[in-house]
Design a protein around this motif. Sequence first.
Motif, PDB file in Angstrom:
ATOM      1  N   VAL A   1       0.830  -1.209   0.000  1.00 41.76           N
ATOM      2  CA  VAL A   1       0.000   0.000   0.000  1.00 41.76           C
ATOM      3  C   VAL A   1       0.858   1.250   0.000  1.00 41.76           C
ATOM      4  N   SER A   2       1.932   1.223   0.776  1.00 42.95           N
ATOM      5  CA  SER A   2       2.843   2.369   0.884  1.00 42.95           C
ATOM      6  C   SER A   2       4.272   1.864   0.760  1.00 42.95           C
ATOM      7  N   PRO A   3       4.770   1.654  -0.476  1.00 41.80           N
ATOM      8  CA  PRO A   3       6.089   1.030  -0.679  1.00 41.80           C
ATOM      9  C   PRO A   3       7.233   1.766   0.007  1.00 41.80           C
ATOM     10  N   SER A   4       7.095   3.045   0.265  1.00 41.23           N
ATOM     11  CA  SER A   4       8.182   3.798   0.887  1.00 41.23           C
ATOM     12  C   SER A   4       8.198   3.661   2.405  1.00 41.23           C
ATOM     13  N   LEU A   5       7.165   2.994   2.972  1.00 41.14           N
ATOM     14  CA  LEU A   5       7.044   2.888   4.415  1.00 41.14           C
ATOM     15  C   LEU A   5       7.226   1.459   4.894  1.00 41.14           C
ATOM     16  N   VAL A   6       7.587   1.286   6.148  1.00 41.95           N
ATOM     17  CA  VAL A   6       7.694  -0.053   6.724  1.00 41.95           C
ATOM     18  C   VAL A   6       6.298  -0.656   6.836  1.00 41.95           C
ATOM     19  N   PRO A   7       6.198  -2.001   6.865  1.00 46.37           N
ATOM     20  CA  PRO A   7       4.873  -2.633   6.929  1.00 46.37           C
ATOM     21  C   PRO A   7       4.308  -2.752   8.329  1.00 46.37           C
ATOM     22  N   GLY A   8       5.143  -2.503   9.360  1.00 48.64           N
ATOM     23  CA  GLY A   8       4.680  -2.676  10.732  1.00 48.64           C
ATOM     24  C   GLY A   8       4.884  -4.108  11.200  1.00 48.64           C
ATOM     25  N   GLY A   9       4.988  -4.289  12.511  1.00 47.20           N
ATOM     26  CA  GLY A   9       5.251  -5.617  13.056  1.00 47.20           C
ATOM     27  C   GLY A   9       4.473  -5.853  14.336  1.00 47.20           C
ATOM     28  N   SER A  10       4.619  -7.056  14.891  1.00 43.38           N
ATOM     29  CA  SER A  10       5.618  -8.021  14.481  1.00 43.38           C
ATOM     30  C   SER A  10       5.169  -8.930  13.336  1.00 43.38           C
ATOM     31  N   CYS A  11       3.873  -9.030  13.087  1.00 38.44           N
ATOM     32  CA  CYS A  11       3.379  -9.944  12.045  1.00 38.44           C
ATOM     33  C   CYS A  11       3.408  -9.271  10.676  1.00 38.44           C
ATOM     34  N   SER A  12       4.573  -8.774  10.296  1.00 33.95           N
ATOM     35  CA  SER A  12       4.707  -8.008   9.054  1.00 33.95           C
ATOM     36  C   SER A  12       4.419  -8.855   7.824  1.00 33.95           C
ATOM     37  N   GLY A  13       4.991 -10.068   7.777  1.00 30.21           N
ATOM     38  CA  GLY A  13       4.830 -10.910   6.596  1.00 30.21           C
ATOM     39  C   GLY A  13       3.389 -11.300   6.345  1.00 30.21           C
ATOM     40  N   SER A  14       2.644 -11.597   7.406  1.00 31.99           N
ATOM     41  CA  SER A  14       1.237 -11.963   7.243  1.00 31.99           C
ATOM     42  C   SER A  14       0.431 -10.795   6.680  1.00 31.99           C
ATOM     43  N   ALA A  15       0.692  -9.588   7.195  1.00 33.76           N
ATOM     44  CA  ALA A  15      -0.016  -8.411   6.690  1.00 33.76           C
ATOM     45  C   ALA A  15       0.307  -8.166   5.221  1.00 33.76           C
ATOM     46  N   VAL A  16       1.580  -8.255   4.865  1.00 34.10           N
ATOM     47  CA  VAL A  16       1.999  -7.998   3.479  1.00 34.10           C
ATOM     48  C   VAL A  16       1.425  -9.052   2.539  1.00 34.10           C
ATOM     49  N   ALA A  17       1.399 -10.324   2.958  1.00 36.57           N
ATOM     50  CA  ALA A  17       0.860 -11.391   2.108  1.00 36.57           C
ATOM     51  C   ALA A  17      -0.601 -11.130   1.766  1.00 36.57           C
ATOM     52  N   VAL A  18      -1.366 -10.587   2.718  1.00 36.73           N
ATOM     53  CA  VAL A  18      -2.775 -10.275   2.449  1.00 36.73           C
ATOM     54  C   VAL A  18      -2.890  -9.020   1.599  1.00 36.73           C
ATOM     55  N   ALA A  19      -2.139  -7.980   1.946  1.00 32.39           N
ATOM     56  CA  ALA A  19      -2.214  -6.719   1.197  1.00 32.39           C
ATOM     57  C   ALA A  19      -1.775  -6.898  -0.248  1.00 32.39           C
ATOM     58  N   ALA A  20      -0.813  -7.804  -0.491  1.00 31.43           N
ATOM     59  CA  ALA A  20      -0.325  -8.071  -1.847  1.00 31.43           C
ATOM     60  C   ALA A  20      -1.190  -9.084  -2.581  1.00 31.43           C
ATOM     61  N   GLN A  21      -2.296  -9.518  -1.965  1.00 24.02           N
ATOM     62  CA  GLN A  21      -3.250 -10.466  -2.546  1.00 24.02           C
ATOM     63  C   GLN A  21      -2.614 -11.822  -2.846  1.00 24.02           C
ATOM     64  N   LEU A  22      -1.641 -12.210  -2.028  1.00 23.27           N
ATOM     65  CA  LEU A  22      -1.018 -13.528  -2.173  1.00 23.27           C
ATOM     66  C   LEU A  22      -1.848 -14.599  -1.479  1.00 23.27           C
ATOM     67  N   VAL A  23      -2.623 -14.204  -0.475  1.00 23.58           N
ATOM     68  CA  VAL A  23      -3.534 -15.100   0.230  1.00 23.58           C
ATOM     69  C   VAL A  23      -4.825 -14.345   0.522  1.00 23.58           C
ATOM     70  N   ASP A  24      -5.858 -15.102   0.859  1.00 24.94           N
ATOM     71  CA  ASP A  24      -7.146 -14.472   1.164  1.00 24.94           C
ATOM     72  C   ASP A  24      -7.174 -13.883   2.575  1.00 24.94           C
ATOM     73  N   PHE A  25      -6.481 -14.546   3.489  1.00 25.18           N
ATOM     74  CA  PHE A  25      -6.357 -14.020   4.849  1.00 25.18           C
ATOM     75  C   PHE A  25      -5.095 -14.602   5.466  1.00 25.18           C
TER      76      PHE A  25
END
Length: 613
Positions: A157-181
């Motif tokens: 959503v904001s490539p110039s910003l960090v994704p936030g943590g600690s569950c960063s990968g799970s959030a990014v996987a959903v935001a990037a539409q790699l998984v449904d949830f």
Amino acid sequence: MASSSQWGGAGGGGTIASNPRVWIVAGIAVAGVIVLAEVARRRRRWLRGMSGTPPDAGSFCDRFELHPPPQPPPPAARHLLSGLTFAASDNFEIEGCVAGFGNPDWKNTHEAARHTAVAVTMLRKQGATCVGRTIMDELGFGVTGENLHHGTPANPVSPSLVPGGSCSGSAVAVAAQLVDFAIGTDTIGDVRIPASFCGLLCFRPSYGVISTLGTIANSQSLDTIGWFARDPCILHRVGVLLPAAAGVLKQTRQIVFADDCFQLLKVSNQKTVHAIKNAVQALRGYQPPKHINLGQYICSNVPSLKEFCEPATKLQEGTSALKAISTVMMLLQRYEFKVNHEEWVNTVKPKLGLDISTRVLQAVNLAHENIKSLYAIRNELRAALKNLLKDTGILVLPTTAGYPLKRNSKERLSSGFEDRMYKFVGIAALSGCCEVTIPMENLDHHVSLSFVAAHGLDKFLLRTILDTYSLIQDQVVLASKLETAPVTNVDVDVNASELLKEKGNSAFKRRQWSKAIEFYSEAISLSDTNATYYCNRAAAYLELGRLKQAEADCDRALLLDRKNVKAYLRRGCAREVTLNYKEALQDFRHALALEPQNKTALAAERRLQKLLK
């Protein structure tokens, strides 16, 4: 011969000049070299650009597929999560694999799991396919999503910003539409913070209602299993993890705004509050919104908190109480992490990122004598929020404190940013209440809102968000169009709202119902005590068949003006279409009491009397 000697001399060199094909071939060769050089240059530049965006947006650390059991044969219903894919954070155990907990030293010093985490197993039984584990901040301690060993997942959503943590990968996987949830554990905001940074919905359930068996604990008194989704329907469906008794739908609801929390933001919250208020007013069964100074309420109702409050004046007591809540939350996390992992940290001496290392050292070196008071405060806070919200209240507050840190920045999150953020996330974390986070990207400033319900009312909260999400987002779109110029004169607001009402009337006459609703809504935002604005918007809602919103606007108009004939007529129409004939008849009779010769009301009364015979 003269021409031959002139151009070439001896030895056959003259063939170059005399043969045009040679020139053509030479030109093509030179052009080819230039093209190849340009292709190589562009490829190098592309590779340099791609170097910061690894495959799968850098969200996964393990890829595999755990398929669900076969669907039951008809006529049995399909599994609730059939066809959906999900990922789990790196602290969920998978049978036969080693969970990394975000750190290679952890993975190298632990054995493969004998069982799969209960939550993963439950989701598979309901038809979902697990496609891997995702990167997380080391040992579940970070808030930015940066990992020294695995890198930083790319925030879609904001490539110039960090994704936030600690569950960063799970959030990014959903935001990037790699998984449904995706699922993760939320201790002190580990799901809610990345959801806010990545523009996602998320749910943190009430403490203890979902088994954490099969997850690596950070702080067992705070850890909960939460999930991310892009769609409120999927967020609601994943609620299959909740037990049957986790809150039922109530007939009435009330929104409670934590005004002091909004005031802690550096951005204006005026549009945010307007968006939620307007959405609530368009729904049936909601009481008028309530406003509260949450810090002051906590200060008065959580007596054990006083020993952690900093000295403050009467006016500062609320802010001091919110700060104390976050302090107690952090102390509890550190104490329990020390109990769980101190021996491993001291024995292995893992390689950790700078921020994580600082937090881990603070935990293992913690020397706090009055641990029992931490648990007492947790219980008192839960009881205080239950008393405030009861079974129908929903507390609204910001999720985070504004814009996060830039990606690959040498700076660290400011102490002020973290301080405000922990004040917000600490309310549900320490009390164990359930919380939903929703994005509000269309506002001028990126803000995510959190909705908190009392402990155990998880299904009530999820259902509420499912019912209201689209309306809230519609109101956000309207709010984003409002002018933000400072108001210096009440008359200016009145004149502006009247002008907007006239624009709405003009759009209505042109049969532009949606445009009319926009104008009426803007008029209401400037002057929310004028019954005519609500009544006119109700007429536009009726034309669009949005009957619940029309009825709600009429309710509001009649609260402001009990003699508004048009409000009775329009609410009667909405109720008649929804087959609420008795209530509709009452409305038309109210209109006749005010205007005995009203033809619309007379005709409706005769029609409904026949239907009710």
